[in-house]
Design an enzyme around this catalytic site. Sequence first.
Site, short mmCIF file in Angstrom:
data_model
loop_
_atom_site.label_atom_id
_atom_site.label_comp_id
_atom_site.label_asym_id
_atom_site.label_seq_id
_atom_site.Cartn_x
_atom_site.Cartn_y
_atom_site.Cartn_z
N GLY A 109 -1.16 -7.25 1.73
CA GLY A 109 -0.38 -6.08 2.12
C GLY A 109 -1.30 -4.93 2.51
N ASP A 110 -0.72 -3.85 3.00
CA ASP A 110 -1.49 -2.65 3.40
C ASP A 110 -2.50 -2.94 4.50
OD1 ASP A 110 -0.22 -1.23 1.25
OD2 ASP A 110 -1.64 -2.20 -0.11
N GLU A 111 -2.18 -3.87 5.36
CA GLU A 111 -3.12 -4.23 6.43
C GLU A 111 -3.05 -3.26 7.60
OE1 GLU A 111 -0.72 -6.28 5.32
OE2 GLU A 111 -1.63 -8.11 4.52
N GLY A 112 -2.03 -2.40 7.59
CA GLY A 112 -1.83 -1.51 8.74
C GLY A 112 -0.75 -2.04 9.67
N HIS B 248 4.85 1.93 4.67
CA HIS B 248 4.08 1.95 5.91
C HIS B 248 3.73 3.40 6.19
CE1 HIS B 248 4.68 -2.08 7.13
NE2 HIS B 248 5.94 -1.97 7.44
N GLY C 168 0.50 5.90 -4.63
CA GLY C 168 -0.72 6.71 -4.76
C GLY C 168 -1.79 6.04 -5.62
P1 GDP Z 1 0.98 -1.28 6.05
O1 GDP Z 1 1.87 -1.28 4.87
O2 GDP Z 1 0.49 -2.67 6.36
O3 GDP Z 1 1.55 -0.60 7.23
O4 GDP Z 1 -0.32 -0.49 5.67
P2 GDP Z 1 -0.44 0.98 5.05
O5 GDP Z 1 0.36 1.92 5.83
O6 GDP Z 1 -0.28 0.95 3.59
O7 GDP Z 1 -2.00 1.21 5.24
C1 GDP Z 1 -2.55 1.34 6.41
C2 GDP Z 1 -3.23 2.71 6.43
O8 GDP Z 1 -4.34 2.64 7.25
C3 GDP Z 1 -2.36 3.79 7.01
O9 GDP Z 1 -2.72 5.03 6.44
C4 GDP Z 1 -2.72 3.77 8.48
O10 GDP Z 1 -2.52 4.99 9.14
C5 GDP Z 1 -4.18 3.46 8.39
N1 GDP Z 1 -4.71 2.65 9.48
C6 GDP Z 1 -4.10 1.62 10.14
N2 GDP Z 1 -4.97 1.07 11.01
C7 GDP Z 1 -6.14 1.75 10.87
C8 GDP Z 1 -7.42 1.64 11.48
O11 GDP Z 1 -7.70 0.79 12.30
N3 GDP Z 1 -8.39 2.52 11.05
C9 GDP Z 1 -8.16 3.48 10.13
N4 GDP Z 1 -9.15 4.29 9.78
N5 GDP Z 1 -6.95 3.62 9.54
C10 GDP Z 1 -5.97 2.77 9.91
#
Ligand code: GDP
Length: 424
Positions: free
Chosen positions: A11-14, A40, A302
């Site tokens: 998870g949290d892959e972006g 997200h 958090g």
């Molecule tokens: P999700 O649940 O898979 O969407 O992931 P999250 O939102 O929890 O975590 C992704 C975090 O990384 C978010 O704060 C995004 O804005 C940030 N993010 C996504 N892609 C990138 C990237 O390529 N570089 C950086 N620095 N941040 C990114």
Amino acid sequence: MLTSVCGINWGDEGKGKMVDLLSEEYDVVCRYQGGNNAGHTVINERGKFILNLLPSGILRENVVNVLGAGMVVDIRHLSGEMARLRAAGVKITPENLKISDRAVITMPYHVLLDCLEEERLAEKKFGSTRRGIAPVYADKYMKKAFRMGDLLHCARLRERVEEIVEWKNLTVCGGYGGAPITAEETFAYLKEYGDPLREYICDVGRYLHEAAAAGKKIMFEAQLGALRDIDYGIYPYTSSSSTIAAYAPIGAGVPDLKLDRSIGVMKAYSTCVGEGPFTAEYFGEKAEKLRAAGGEYGAATGRPRRVGPFDAVASSYGIRCQGADEVVLTKLDILSIYDEIEVCVAYECEGEILREFPYPDLLEKCKPVLRTLKGWGCDISKCRRREDLPREALDYIAFIEEACGCNITYVAVGAERDAVIKLK
Ligand code: GDP
């Protein structure tokens, strides 16, 4: 055209950012599993948004957003999320938000039971997000849950509330010694938070079917990643739903349709929230350095995330589980902090070298086998074309493609919507 965007890792892959970017070409964005237990984060020209329940397409005009049948919906949380977005100028109407009548409602007593169980477990706790997800999915399969459609159709909702509350108190009071919940408060809660949502509740299956037949492009957006899947993940340290792409048409409401494209989102290093085996974990200063660089703190809670190098064993397995035809590698920019970058290429388990992800219980005995690659040691967050990337970054991508046998089509180099490089 039916596409899924799913997580390859923990998870949290972006995924949110990629759905936000890719949804430009789509007419419908659909969530199909889970609840408000993950978040997200999407940053675009309108600001920074944390979405726990609403699909990321909500930030785009002309995209219809669907909360599918496989979801569990905390109606109070949803009301708050809708209010926050509206306050930021985001339009939400029954035209652009449709909630499945079959989605299950997460009740306050599910959250309560989640907390009571974590407290009972004390040192042995699972690291639940305490959003009631496991208790509500358990009730779904016990057939003792309320569904969104009950808010519209259930003539005997009051009666069902009585029945379910009586049954629930057997656990809340009997098992955990908590204060009893009452039918009055439960019914009042369903009315207070459910009634304003009534206009959004419908048979989303019919809507999606017609949309697909009309040639509309539909994207399924997953929460969490393959390693958190209830069946294929690191059970019992998983979520309680199916995070797998193949489940998307079922969880959305169109079990008869097949995916055309599966996009897996994979992080350039590893992160994991909560308890459970995490083989390639960094500790101490090494962990702090990567966590700080990547801003690795949970969007929903958090909590500081556990961090480590890219894990080719777990990621190859995740790619297979997701049937990912293509992979987006995110947060490559974060690795700019290193002169040399470690990658976990295998596990060592009691003297044996494993390249295939093992049965989860064996992970406790596994140690990472690391390879060191050359870093690029410069800022790549402004790169927008393949040619802009340093040689070492391209080598890192090629190494991962080879190690995981995957096809990396995009890399993300920043949080902003345009910080993405199309490789192929
Ligand atoms: P999700 O649940 O898979 O969407 O992931 P999250 O939102 O929890 O975590 C992704 C975090 O990384 C978010 O704060 C995004 O804005 C940030 N993010 C996504 N892609 C990138 C990237 O390529 N570089 C950086 N620095 N941040 C990114």
